[in-house]
Design a protein around this motif. Structure first.
Motif, short mmCIF file in Angstrom:
data_model
loop_
_atom_site.label_atom_id
_atom_site.label_comp_id
_atom_site.label_asym_id
_atom_site.label_seq_id
_atom_site.Cartn_x
_atom_site.Cartn_y
_atom_site.Cartn_z
N CYS A 191 34.35 40.52 44.85
CA CYS A 191 33.31 39.89 45.67
C CYS A 191 33.56 40.11 47.15
O CYS A 191 32.62 40.36 47.93
CB CYS A 191 33.22 38.40 45.35
N ASN A 192 34.80 40.01 47.56
CA ASN A 192 35.13 40.26 48.97
C ASN A 192 34.83 41.70 49.36
O ASN A 192 34.28 41.96 50.43
CB ASN A 192 36.61 39.95 49.23
N PHE A 193 35.16 42.64 48.48
CA PHE A 193 34.92 44.05 48.78
C PHE A 193 33.42 44.34 48.90
O PHE A 193 32.99 45.07 49.79
CB PHE A 193 35.54 44.93 47.70
N CYS A 194 32.64 43.73 48.00
CA CYS A 194 31.20 44.01 47.95
C CYS A 194 30.36 43.05 48.80
O CYS A 194 29.14 43.22 48.90
CB CYS A 194 30.71 43.93 46.51
N SER A 195 31.01 42.05 49.38
CA SER A 195 30.32 41.05 50.19
C SER A 195 29.23 40.33 49.39
O SER A 195 28.06 40.24 49.80
CB SER A 195 29.71 41.69 51.45
N ILE A 196 29.62 39.83 48.21
CA ILE A 196 28.73 39.02 47.39
C ILE A 196 29.46 37.73 47.02
O ILE A 196 30.68 37.67 47.06
CB ILE A 196 28.26 39.75 46.12
N PRO A 197 28.72 36.68 46.64
CA PRO A 197 29.35 35.40 46.33
C PRO A 197 30.08 35.40 44.99
O PRO A 197 29.73 36.15 44.07
CB PRO A 197 28.17 34.41 46.30
N MET A 198 31.05 34.51 44.88
CA MET A 198 31.76 34.29 43.63
C MET A 198 31.49 32.88 43.12
O MET A 198 31.64 31.90 43.86
CB MET A 198 33.26 34.47 43.81
N VAL A 199 31.10 32.79 41.84
CA VAL A 199 30.97 31.50 41.17
C VAL A 199 32.27 31.27 40.41
O VAL A 199 32.61 32.02 39.49
CB VAL A 199 29.78 31.48 40.20
N PHE A 200 32.99 30.24 40.79
CA PHE A 200 34.26 29.92 40.14
C PHE A 200 34.03 29.02 38.94
O PHE A 200 33.35 28.00 39.03
CB PHE A 200 35.19 29.21 41.13
N ASP A 201 34.58 29.41 37.79
CA ASP A 201 34.51 28.62 36.57
C ASP A 201 35.90 28.08 36.27
O ASP A 201 36.81 28.84 35.92
CB ASP A 201 34.00 29.48 35.41
N ILE A 202 36.07 26.77 36.40
CA ILE A 202 37.40 26.18 36.28
C ILE A 202 37.90 26.19 34.83
O ILE A 202 39.11 26.32 34.59
CB ILE A 202 37.44 24.75 36.87
N TYR A 203 37.02 26.08 33.86
CA TYR A 203 37.45 26.14 32.47
C TYR A 203 37.92 27.54 32.12
O TYR A 203 38.97 27.74 31.48
CB TYR A 203 36.32 25.70 31.54
N HIS A 204 37.17 28.56 32.53
CA HIS A 204 37.61 29.93 32.32
C HIS A 204 38.95 30.18 33.00
O HIS A 204 39.82 30.87 32.45
CB HIS A 204 36.57 30.91 32.87
N HIS A 205 39.11 29.60 34.18
CA HIS A 205 40.38 29.75 34.91
C HIS A 205 41.54 29.14 34.13
O HIS A 205 42.65 29.69 34.13
CB HIS A 205 40.26 29.11 36.29
N SER A 206 41.30 28.03 33.46
CA SER A 206 42.37 27.39 32.68
C SER A 206 42.81 28.26 31.51
O SER A 206 43.96 28.20 31.06
CB SER A 206 41.91 26.02 32.18
N LEU A 207 41.91 29.09 31.00
CA LEU A 207 42.21 29.97 29.87
C LEU A 207 42.71 31.34 30.32
O LEU A 207 43.38 32.04 29.55
CB LEU A 207 40.96 30.16 29.01
N ASN A 208 42.37 31.73 31.52
CA ASN A 208 42.70 33.06 32.04
C ASN A 208 43.14 32.89 33.50
O ASN A 208 42.43 33.29 34.43
CB ASN A 208 41.46 33.95 31.93
N PRO A 209 44.31 32.29 33.72
CA PRO A 209 44.71 31.84 35.07
C PRO A 209 45.15 32.97 36.00
O PRO A 209 45.54 34.06 35.57
CB PRO A 209 45.88 30.90 34.77
N SER A 210 45.07 32.67 37.28
CA SER A 210 45.56 33.57 38.34
C SER A 210 45.75 32.75 39.60
O SER A 210 45.38 31.57 39.66
CB SER A 210 44.55 34.70 38.58
N SER A 211 46.32 33.37 40.61
CA SER A 211 46.57 32.68 41.88
C SER A 211 45.55 33.10 42.93
O SER A 211 45.21 34.29 43.03
CB SER A 211 47.99 32.99 42.38
N PHE A 212 45.08 32.14 43.70
CA PHE A 212 44.12 32.40 44.77
C PHE A 212 44.03 31.17 45.65
O PHE A 212 44.54 30.10 45.30
CB PHE A 212 42.73 32.72 44.19
N GLU A 213 43.36 31.31 46.78
CA GLU A 213 43.10 30.19 47.67
C GLU A 213 41.66 29.73 47.47
O GLU A 213 40.72 30.53 47.59
CB GLU A 213 43.32 30.59 49.13
N ALA A 214 41.47 28.46 47.15
CA ALA A 214 40.13 27.94 46.89
C ALA A 214 39.19 28.19 48.07
O ALA A 214 38.01 28.50 47.88
CB ALA A 214 40.21 26.45 46.57
N LYS A 215 39.70 28.07 49.27
CA LYS A 215 38.87 28.29 50.47
C LYS A 215 38.30 29.70 50.49
O LYS A 215 37.19 29.92 50.99
CB LYS A 215 39.70 28.05 51.73
#
Length: 289
Positions: A191-215
């Protein structure tokens, strides 16, 4: 007050924007009939959302059944415009944000060029629909990252290439992390590379985790209001959404986005829909969250 959203219909399906037909019955008269019904029920659902103070509504994928199918005649677009124009006039007064989430077959990184072209046709038609309904640029069109096809790096390159070569996508397109393939961090980078928004899914994140800054996720939205997905684990298959939202999952979301949580649109993906939202709201008040 936190801003929650309802998707597609009421829990008992008494009102829905997803009335459809069988493909074998694909002809103009049937399309017109279902679109009229979906449009009428959309207005009623927006009335309901306003009354309940739900700030987001996700339109059903079948609002216009088989809109991008190759059997859907181009001339039908002109023929159904009168319905969309009438609906546009009716929904103009509502403040509820309208979004949509095309289905799993909308894939922009397939090595099969026909799949990509069909997906672009789907998105082009959905964008057209939103334009006809007068939905502003807050009305995002959300898809997942796609597949891996044996080489994730190449798959990511194809996704980026498709988006960059079709810059019109950036008007409404957003990407979401999923429960098996693309992590939040990977989608964030795309999304950063393409300059488009990201919709964060917290349940998907719990099943397929990674590190990032929420901001950093919120920053992808620029001037638009950020949108995220909230759901809880259901019984059965991997990744199934639950009937309700567990308060602990909302608290985890709040801890992640902190003071920004009240400025985010939170789509509640629970089987019990409006009842799940009301239950969660009450639990938030009871726990002073």
């Amino acid at each position: 007050m936190y801003r929650f959203g309802l998707f597609c219909s009421l829990s008992d399906n008494s009102l829905s924007t997803n009335r459809t037909i069988n493909l074998k019955n694909l002809k103009y008269e049937n399309i017109e009939k279902k679109l009229l019904q979906n449009a009428e029920e959309l207005v009623k659902l927006l009335d309901y959302c306003e009354a309940k103070d739900y700030k987001v509504f996700r339109l059903g994928n079948s609002f216009i059944p088989f809109l991008s199918h190759n059997l859907f005649e181009d001339s039908w677009l002109e023929s159904i415009k009168y319905i969309l124009e009438e609906t546009k006039e009716k929904i103009f007064k509502y403040s509820t944000r309208i979004t949509i989430h095309p289905g799993q077959y909308t894939v922009l990184n397939s090595p099969n060029e026909m799949v990509v072209q069909n997906s672009l046709r789907e998105l082009e038609r959905v964008f057209w629909l939103f334009d006809q309904l007068g939905i502003n640029n807050e009305g995002t069109v959300l898809i997942h990252g796609g597949g891996v096809y044996g080489d994730k790096a190449s798959a990511i390159e194809r996704l980026i290439k498709t988006i960059e070569e079709n810059s019109w996508l950036k008007k409404r397109l957003a990407l979401e992390n999923d429960e098996k393939i693309y992590t939040a961090n990977e989608i964030l980078n795309i999304c950063n590379f393409c300059s488009i928004p990201m919709v964060f899914d917290i349940y998907h994140h719990s099943l397929n985790p990674s590190s990032f800054e929420a901001k950093d996720i919120l920053k992808t939205w620029g001037e638009k209001r950020p949108k995220i997905h909230l759901s809880s684990k259901g019984e059965g298959r991997f990744g199934k959404h639950g009937d309700e939202i567990f308060l602990k999952d909302f608290i985890e979301l709040k801890n992640m986005f902190k003071e920004d949580t009240k400025d985010i649109d939170i789509m509640v993906e629970a089987k019990n829909k409006e009842f799940a939202i009301e239950k969660l709201r009450n639990e938030i008040l009871e726990n002073n969250e």
